[in-house]
Design a protein around this motif. Structure first.
Motif, mmCIF file in Angstrom:
data_model
loop_
_atom_site.group_PDB
_atom_site.id
_atom_site.type_symbol
_atom_site.label_atom_id
_atom_site.label_comp_id
_atom_site.label_asym_id
_atom_site.label_seq_id
_atom_site.Cartn_x
_atom_site.Cartn_y
_atom_site.Cartn_z
ATOM 1 N N ALA A 1 0.811 -1.221 0.000
ATOM 2 C CA ALA A 1 0.000 0.000 0.000
ATOM 3 C C ALA A 1 0.843 1.268 0.000
ATOM 4 O O ALA A 1 0.302 2.378 -0.032
ATOM 5 C CB ALA A 1 -0.924 0.001 1.222
ATOM 6 N N GLY A 2 2.167 1.116 0.058
ATOM 7 C CA GLY A 2 3.025 2.293 0.069
ATOM 8 C C GLY A 2 3.058 3.017 1.396
ATOM 9 O O GLY A 2 3.484 4.170 1.480
ATOM 10 N N LEU A 3 2.619 2.341 2.459
ATOM 11 C CA LEU A 3 2.714 2.926 3.799
ATOM 12 C C LEU A 3 4.144 2.812 4.323
ATOM 13 O O LEU A 3 4.534 3.499 5.266
ATOM 14 C CB LEU A 3 1.753 2.209 4.759
ATOM 15 N N ASP A 4 4.908 1.916 3.717
ATOM 16 C CA ASP A 4 6.312 1.724 4.052
ATOM 17 C C ASP A 4 7.024 1.346 2.759
ATOM 18 O O ASP A 4 6.371 0.992 1.764
ATOM 19 C CB ASP A 4 6.446 0.615 5.112
ATOM 20 N N VAL A 5 8.340 1.420 2.749
ATOM 21 C CA VAL A 5 9.090 1.050 1.542
ATOM 22 C C VAL A 5 10.004 -0.131 1.870
ATOM 23 O O VAL A 5 10.513 -0.250 2.988
ATOM 24 C CB VAL A 5 9.924 2.227 0.992
ATOM 25 N N PRO A 6 10.205 -1.030 0.896
ATOM 26 C CA PRO A 6 11.063 -2.192 1.156
ATOM 27 C C PRO A 6 12.535 -1.811 1.261
ATOM 28 O O PRO A 6 12.960 -0.779 0.735
ATOM 29 C CB PRO A 6 10.806 -3.091 -0.066
ATOM 30 N N THR A 7 13.294 -2.643 1.941
ATOM 31 C CA THR A 7 14.746 -2.461 2.013
ATOM 32 C C THR A 7 15.372 -2.755 0.660
ATOM 33 O O THR A 7 16.299 -2.075 0.224
ATOM 34 C CB THR A 7 15.341 -3.404 3.084
ATOM 35 N N ARG A 8 14.865 -3.773 0.005
ATOM 36 C CA ARG A 8 15.289 -4.122 -1.355
ATOM 37 C C ARG A 8 14.063 -4.505 -2.169
ATOM 38 O O ARG A 8 13.045 -4.902 -1.617
ATOM 39 C CB ARG A 8 16.269 -5.312 -1.336
ATOM 40 N N HIS B 1 -0.429 10.566 -2.297
ATOM 41 C CA HIS B 1 -1.318 10.985 -3.386
ATOM 42 C C HIS B 1 -1.823 9.763 -4.153
ATOM 43 O O HIS B 1 -3.016 9.669 -4.489
ATOM 44 C CB HIS B 1 -0.570 11.936 -4.321
ATOM 45 N N LEU B 2 -0.926 8.810 -4.427
ATOM 46 C CA LEU B 2 -1.319 7.602 -5.147
ATOM 47 C C LEU B 2 -2.303 6.777 -4.320
ATOM 48 O O LEU B 2 -3.279 6.238 -4.858
ATOM 49 C CB LEU B 2 -0.078 6.769 -5.485
ATOM 50 N N ARG B 3 -2.067 6.699 -3.014
ATOM 51 C CA ARG B 3 -3.013 5.973 -2.145
ATOM 52 C C ARG B 3 -4.394 6.615 -2.204
ATOM 53 O O ARG B 3 -5.409 5.923 -2.284
ATOM 54 C CB ARG B 3 -2.518 5.964 -0.695
#
Length: 235
Positions: free
Chosen positions: A62-69, A89-91
């Motif tokens: 959901a883009g609430l967090d970003v992955p490490t890789r 904005h995308l959410r």
């Protein structure tokens, strides 16, 4: 359940995503090299034991967090290439949420809670659209009531109406029946599947209830941060 289509496009994709956090013992891997894609209109359950990484995966998708890789694509956008404002904005444009704990605004009545995301998005007649979806979730006689005046099942119906009001590309549901008794929970899920089926929304459902998961078209099973199976459901 879900919209049946022979020509579906990917609306959500995880590309080798990993999530690591620092702990007193050193780096801790929450998710490791998870990859899959989900097509428009599909219903997908995410299952696994406690600590498997289900909620972390949902937050990354959901883009609430970003992955490490690795990276996540949502509606064609690489979330790792967006800043926090861009992801927000995308959410707002593409995502709806239903949580176990409802997350309704206590000072707003049921109708106003549903209208909120529409007004934030600057849509047209938010009131008319919100009354329409409140009717769909069976609360046309309760729209003036505030969250404190509603039962758990009614609160979740308001939350579902709010989530679907913006016609999101993807609806994320995190244990949506966790605070409800089994009969109410069953009714809520019937409603969610009906709305998923009748709209173009893609449903991603995190649940510990395997009977619920089996009603989805696909079941993604996590264990210790890894995707251990990706199976087709009976739908």
């Amino acid at each position: 359940m879900g919209n049946q289509s022979t020509d579906r496009v990917a609306v959500l994709a995880a590309h080798d995503i990993s999530k690591e956090v620092s702990s007193p013992e050193g780096s801790l891997t929450i998710l490791a090299d998870v990859s899959f894609s989900i097509t428009a209109g599909e219903s997908v359950a995410v299952v696994g034991p406690s600590g498997a990484g289900k909620s972390t995966l949902l937050a990354l998708l959901a883009g609430l967090d970003v992955p490490t890789r690795g990276h996540v694509e949502l509606n064609g956008a690489n979330l790792s290439e967006l800043d926090e404002d861009g992801r927000a904005h995308l959410r707002a444009e593409s995502v709806g949420f239903v949580f176990q704990s409802f997350h309704l605004v206590p000072s707003l009545n049921a109708l106003e809670n549903v209208m909120l995301p529409l007004e934030l998005a600057g849509g047209g007649d938010a009131r008319s659209a919100s009354l329409d979806i409140i009717d769909k979730v069976g609360l046309s006689d309760r729209w003036r009531h505030y969250p404190a005046q509603l039962s758990g099942g009614e609160k979740q119906r308001v939350a579902i109406a709010r989530a679907f009001a913006t016609e999101p590309a993807v609806l994320f549901a995190d244990e949506p029946t966790g605070n409800l008794d089994s009969r109410t929970g069953s009714n809520i899920m019937e409603l969610m599947f009906e709305l998923n089926y009748s709209s173009s929304t893609t449903l991603v459902l995190v649940t510990h209830d395997h009977s619920l998961a089996e009603r989805c078209e696909r079941v993604l099973s996590l264990d210790i941060g890894r995707l251990v199976s990706d199976s087709k459901g009976p739908a």
